[in-house]
Design a protein around this motif. Structure first.
Motif, short mmCIF file in Angstrom:
data_model
loop_
_atom_site.label_atom_id
_atom_site.label_comp_id
_atom_site.label_asym_id
_atom_site.label_seq_id
_atom_site.Cartn_x
_atom_site.Cartn_y
_atom_site.Cartn_z
N ALA A 77 0.83 -1.21 0.00
CA ALA A 77 0.00 0.00 0.00
C ALA A 77 0.86 1.26 0.00
O ALA A 77 0.58 2.22 -0.74
CB ALA A 77 -0.93 0.00 1.21
N VAL A 91 -4.70 3.40 -2.60
CA VAL A 91 -5.50 2.28 -2.11
C VAL A 91 -5.99 2.68 -0.72
O VAL A 91 -5.19 3.05 0.14
CB VAL A 91 -4.68 0.98 -2.02
N VAL A 120 -6.74 2.52 2.90
CA VAL A 120 -6.23 1.71 4.00
C VAL A 120 -6.73 2.32 5.30
O VAL A 120 -6.67 3.54 5.48
CB VAL A 120 -4.68 1.68 4.01
N CYS A 179 -8.66 -2.68 2.41
CA CYS A 179 -7.66 -2.61 1.34
C CYS A 179 -7.60 -3.87 0.48
O CYS A 179 -6.66 -4.02 -0.31
CB CYS A 179 -6.28 -2.34 1.93
N CYS A 228 -2.26 -3.90 2.83
CA CYS A 228 -1.68 -3.14 3.94
C CYS A 228 -0.62 -3.93 4.68
O CYS A 228 0.22 -3.35 5.38
CB CYS A 228 -2.76 -2.70 4.92
#
Length: 323
Positions: free
Chosen positions: A258, A268, A270, A280, A310
């Protein structure tokens, strides 16, 4: 029934400081309008923002799923947290506001089970209280085993009593041998088809899950939700191809997918950063995944076509993501 992308600004209608460094927060719509409905086991994503702190964290709903006028959550002030709970305890005041998303439910209740055994460790009891409320409404067979360090550190006693659940809750305290949970005995008395639910610290959860499996309870009847997890994101460096974006990024030994994608301009979403919330989850087109999360099921991991970026990594030199 859940509304995972709904973003609301809610008023803090009441803050109750419970034993054990837990704040119980009651949240309402500023105009008093009904809130989106939720099912037992659901949580809210809370935006925690103050000075240099800018985080999203997940908190289970402990209020009655039949109640649409307010939500209630419990927040443990954890000195070992990454700043979210400490900040909430410091800034939250009656009359203030919080930005939330949800509710979302990754921990649903099987309302048709012949028996439900609920195990809550510390703050992990919050989704169990909502489940107990729902099961009482349905007239189902259930028991909530609530485990804490001591009676003095046990939150939600008033909430349990006010909800008429006192007869269905068994309290267990680490410092009182007479009340300690005899897990094997409880599981041995479970009826055929009983469903097990557990939430709490990782060691507590691992214990309950392991003993339930050893007692012959099938995996599909053992339900779990991690509110935090110890996750090791380190490993060998590898490449990630973002197929739709047309970019390739390098993920270092102490890096995450990420973060590497974000540096390349590929966002993305998260939130938990520990592989417990599922925000995610990203589709994988090629490559072998080293799963580090606590969100995906064993079947989803075996499929090998999605991952939590993540924290999870590649087992080889390359992953291709559909992003």
């Amino acid at each position: 029934m859940e509304t995972p992308k709904t973003r609301l600004t809610l008023t803090i209608d009441e803050r109750i400081d419970e034993p054990g460094n837990i704040a119980r927060l009651r949240l309402r719509a500023p105009d008093g309008a009904p809130l989106p409905p939720f099912t037992a086991g659901a949580h809210l994503d809370i935006h925690i923002h103050d000075a240099e702190v800018d985080l999203w964290r997940q908190y289970s709903l402990c209020s009655d799923p039949a109640e649409t006028g307010f939500y209630e959550i419990g927040v443990l002030r954890d000195p070992n947290s990454r700043g979210g709970s400490e900040t909430l305890h410091r800034i939250v005041r009656t009359g203030g506001t919080l930005e939330v998303e949800g509710p979302r439910n990754h921990f649903p209740l099987n309302e048709a089970a012949p028996q439900s055994l609920l195990f809550g460790g510390g703050i992990g009891v919050t989704p169990m209280i909502a489940m107990a409320r729902r099961l009482r409404t349905l007239g189902q067979d259930f028991t909530l085993h609530y485990c804490t360090r001591s009676q003095d550190a046990t939150a939600f006693r008033d909430a349990v009593a006010d909800a008429g659940l006192a007869d269905a809750v068994v309290y267990h305290h680490d410092d009182d041998p007479a009340t300690r949970l005899d897990l094997d005995a409880v599981l041995a008395e479970a009826c055929a088809g009983a469903n097990i639910y557990v939430c709490g610290p990782q060691g507590f959860m691992d214990w309950v899950i392991g003993r339930a499996g050893a007692c012959g309870i099938d995996d599909d009847r053992i339900h779990k939700e991690f509110f935090s997890a110890d996750v090791d994101v380190s490993g060998e460096a590898f490449e990630v191809v973002a197929e739709r974006s047309g970019l390739t990024v390098s993920v270092g030994a102490e890096d995450t997918i990420a973060r590497a994608l974000a540096r390349a301009g590929i966002a993305v979403e998260v939130k938990c950063e520990e592989g417990v919330c599922g925000t995610c989850v990203t589709d994988v087109l090629d490559g072998e995944i080293d799963h580090r999360d606590h969100f995906l099921t064993d079947e989803e991991r075996e499929d090998g076509d999605q991952m939590c970026v993540c924290c999870s990594r590649a087992k080889g030199n390359r992953l291709v993501l559909d992003i």
